[in-house]
Scaffold this motif. Structure first.
Motif, PDB file in Angstrom:
ATOM      1  N   LEU A  33       0.817  -1.217   0.000  1.00  0.00           N
ATOM      2  CA  LEU A  33       0.000   0.000   0.000  1.00  0.00           C
ATOM      3  C   LEU A  33       0.844   1.258   0.000  1.00  0.00           C
ATOM      4  O   LEU A  33       0.437   2.287  -0.557  1.00  0.00           O
ATOM      5  N   SER A  34       2.022   1.211   0.605  1.00  0.00           N
ATOM      6  CA  SER A  34       2.865   2.405   0.651  1.00  0.00           C
ATOM      7  C   SER A  34       3.389   2.783  -0.733  1.00  0.00           C
ATOM      8  O   SER A  34       3.663   3.954  -1.004  1.00  0.00           O
ATOM      9  N   GLU A  35       3.523   1.811  -1.643  1.00  0.00           N
ATOM     10  CA  GLU A  35       3.987   2.083  -2.999  1.00  0.00           C
ATOM     11  C   GLU A  35       2.849   2.483  -3.928  1.00  0.00           C
ATOM     12  O   GLU A  35       3.096   3.031  -5.010  1.00  0.00           O
ATOM     13  N   PHE A  36       1.626   2.200  -3.526  1.00  0.00           N
ATOM     14  CA  PHE A  36       0.477   2.452  -4.401  1.00  0.00           C
ATOM     15  C   PHE A  36       0.197   3.955  -4.466  1.00  0.00           C
ATOM     16  O   PHE A  36      -0.005   4.604  -3.439  1.00  0.00           O
ATOM     17  N   VAL A  37       0.165   4.503  -5.666  1.00  0.00           N
ATOM     18  CA  VAL A  37      -0.050   5.940  -5.865  1.00  0.00           C
ATOM     19  C   VAL A  37      -1.535   6.210  -6.098  1.00  0.00           C
ATOM     20  O   VAL A  37      -2.206   5.480  -6.830  1.00  0.00           O
ATOM     21  N   GLY A  38      -2.041   7.286  -5.473  1.00  0.00           N
ATOM     22  CA  GLY A  38      -3.428   7.678  -5.675  1.00  0.00           C
ATOM     23  C   GLY A  38      -4.402   6.898  -4.807  1.00  0.00           C
ATOM     24  O   GLY A  38      -4.003   6.100  -3.960  1.00  0.00           O
ATOM     25  N   GLN A  39      -5.693   7.154  -5.011  1.00  0.00           N
ATOM     26  CA  GLN A  39      -6.763   6.475  -4.258  1.00  0.00           C
ATOM     27  C   GLN A  39      -6.498   6.572  -2.753  1.00  0.00           C
ATOM     28  O   GLN A  39      -6.582   5.575  -2.020  1.00  0.00           O
ATOM     29  N   THR A  40      -6.212   7.782  -2.286  1.00  0.00           N
ATOM     30  CA  THR A  40      -5.788   7.982  -0.895  1.00  0.00           C
ATOM     31  C   THR A  40      -6.818   7.460   0.098  1.00  0.00           C
ATOM     32  O   THR A  40      -6.474   6.764   1.064  1.00  0.00           O
ATOM     33  N   LYS A  41      -8.075   7.775  -0.125  1.00  0.00           N
ATOM     34  CA  LYS A  41      -9.115   7.359   0.809  1.00  0.00           C
ATOM     35  C   LYS A  41      -9.249   5.840   0.845  1.00  0.00           C
ATOM     36  O   LYS A  41      -9.353   5.233   1.930  1.00  0.00           O
ATOM     37  N   GLN A  99       3.190  10.985 -10.903  1.00  0.00           N
ATOM     38  CA  GLN A  99       3.921  10.143  -9.951  1.00  0.00           C
ATOM     39  C   GLN A  99       4.005   8.699 -10.448  1.00  0.00           C
ATOM     40  O   GLN A  99       5.043   8.042 -10.319  1.00  0.00           O
ATOM     41  N   VAL A 100       2.887   8.198 -11.004  1.00  0.00           N
ATOM     42  CA  VAL A 100       2.885   6.850 -11.569  1.00  0.00           C
ATOM     43  C   VAL A 100       3.905   6.744 -12.697  1.00  0.00           C
ATOM     44  O   VAL A 100       4.689   5.783 -12.780  1.00  0.00           O
TER      45      VAL A 100
END
Length: 338
Positions: free
Chosen positions: A28-36, A191-192
């Protein structure tokens, strides 16, 4: 005479296959976006770990290419459990699902892509399995048939769907958490792209990143695909991956400054030239351009509507003033929808 096998080329193909997997974030720490969604998912997984139980069943809903499969893989990685992958179209009989469920290990993650396309008999079996961790198997035929209950080890279903409205309520209610994935902002896509370019060992200028992100339709999958086409162009033409190179490369692949491709423009041109901008029904529009109505409705239309180029009205689809301006066509004095 045939060419001899090139041993030197083999590592290159292996490297490409490895890159496909490397593009996906591992946690999850590497996953960009979809903050909520990431915050909600992190809380759900941490709570399950503290209680020593399998996480609640998870439903991931949203348009294609936003990371539903990646999130399912991350759930398995974060819980240190194996991942079993299947899809709705592959589960067309209750027996197909029974064979999958009966072979699951304790705590295993079962990912079902396009879960709304499962057969009704398989859905009904999945209700019971998700709630009580058991299934009923029919033995025999006719009047002598009997139902034999089979206990299952606790597991977690991660379902992905692009059309959550098609899921029956009983199945939707079995999911303890539903995540709605949203389209990405341009800054998030940059960022992606920056991460993917680093994996590709490709140096991208800031204006190149911005240019690709703007054309990516708010979708990481498209952003990564366009990035690879830019890489190919820069490699073949031996030129830096600048903003100018991005423009030339994507113009070659019929992707314009807004991210519209050949099919998007065909829909708008057909709507304006053949139906005077609409309104027109989706099936009539699809026939006029030689495309399936489902493809237009699920692939083309969402982006055109979100971009303000197309509007859906009770009478049919309508081209907006922005559509005329983007295509360089004269705007009529009266259009159905200003």
């Amino acid at each position: 005479m045939s060419e001899p096998f090139n041993d030197y080329a083999a590592p290159e193909s292996e490297a490409e296959l490895a890159f496909e997997g490397a593009l996906r974030p591992k946690n999850l720490s590497e996953f960009v976006g979809q903050t909520k969604v990431r915050t909600q998912l992190d809380l759900l997984l941490r709570a399950a770990a503290l209680q020593g139980r399998a996480p609640d069943h998870i439903l991931l809903a949203g348009p294609p290419g936003l990371g539903k499969t990646t999130l399912a893989m991350i759930v398995a990685e974060e819980t240190s459990q194996p991942l079993r992958m299947s899809s709705g179209p592959a589960l067309q009989h209750a027996g197909d699902l029974a064979s999958v469920l009966s072979s699951l290990l304790p705590g295993e993650i079962l990912f079902i892509d396009e879960i709304h396309r499962m057969a009704r008999s398989a859905e009904e079996m999945l209700y019971l399995a998700m709630e009580d961790f058991r299934i009923d198997i029919m033995v025999g035929k006719g009047a002598g048939a009997t139902s034999v209950p089979l206990e299952l080890a606790p597991f977690t279903v991660v379902g992905a769907t692009t059309r959550a409205g098609l899921l029956p309520n009983p199945l939707r209610d079995r999911f303890g958490f539903t995540a709605h994935l949203e389209f990405y902002e341009d800054a998030e896509l940059e960022q992606v792209l920056h991460r993917a370019a680093r994996l590709l060992e490709l140096e991208l200028s800031d204006d190149a990143l911005t240019s690709i992100a703007r054309r990516s339709r708010g979708t990481p999958r498209i952003a990564n695909r366009l990035l690879r086409r830019v890489r190919d162009y820069a490699l073949v033409h031996e030129t830096p991956a600048s903003g100018e190179a991005v423009d030339r490369a994507l113009e070659l692949y019929d992707v314009d400054a807004l991210g519209l491709d050949r099919l998007d423009r065909a829909v708008l041109h057909g709507l304006i030239s053949r139906f005077r901008g609409g309104p027109v029904g989706i099936k009539t529009l699809a026939v006029s351009i030689g495309e399936e109505s489902d493809t237009i409705e699920s692939v083309v239309e969402p982006f055109l509507v979100r971009s303000g180029l197309l509007a859906r009205t009770p009478r049919g689809r309508v081209a907006t003033e922005l559509a005329y301006l983007h295509l360089g066509l004269p705007v009529p004095e009266q259009i159905p929808l200003a």
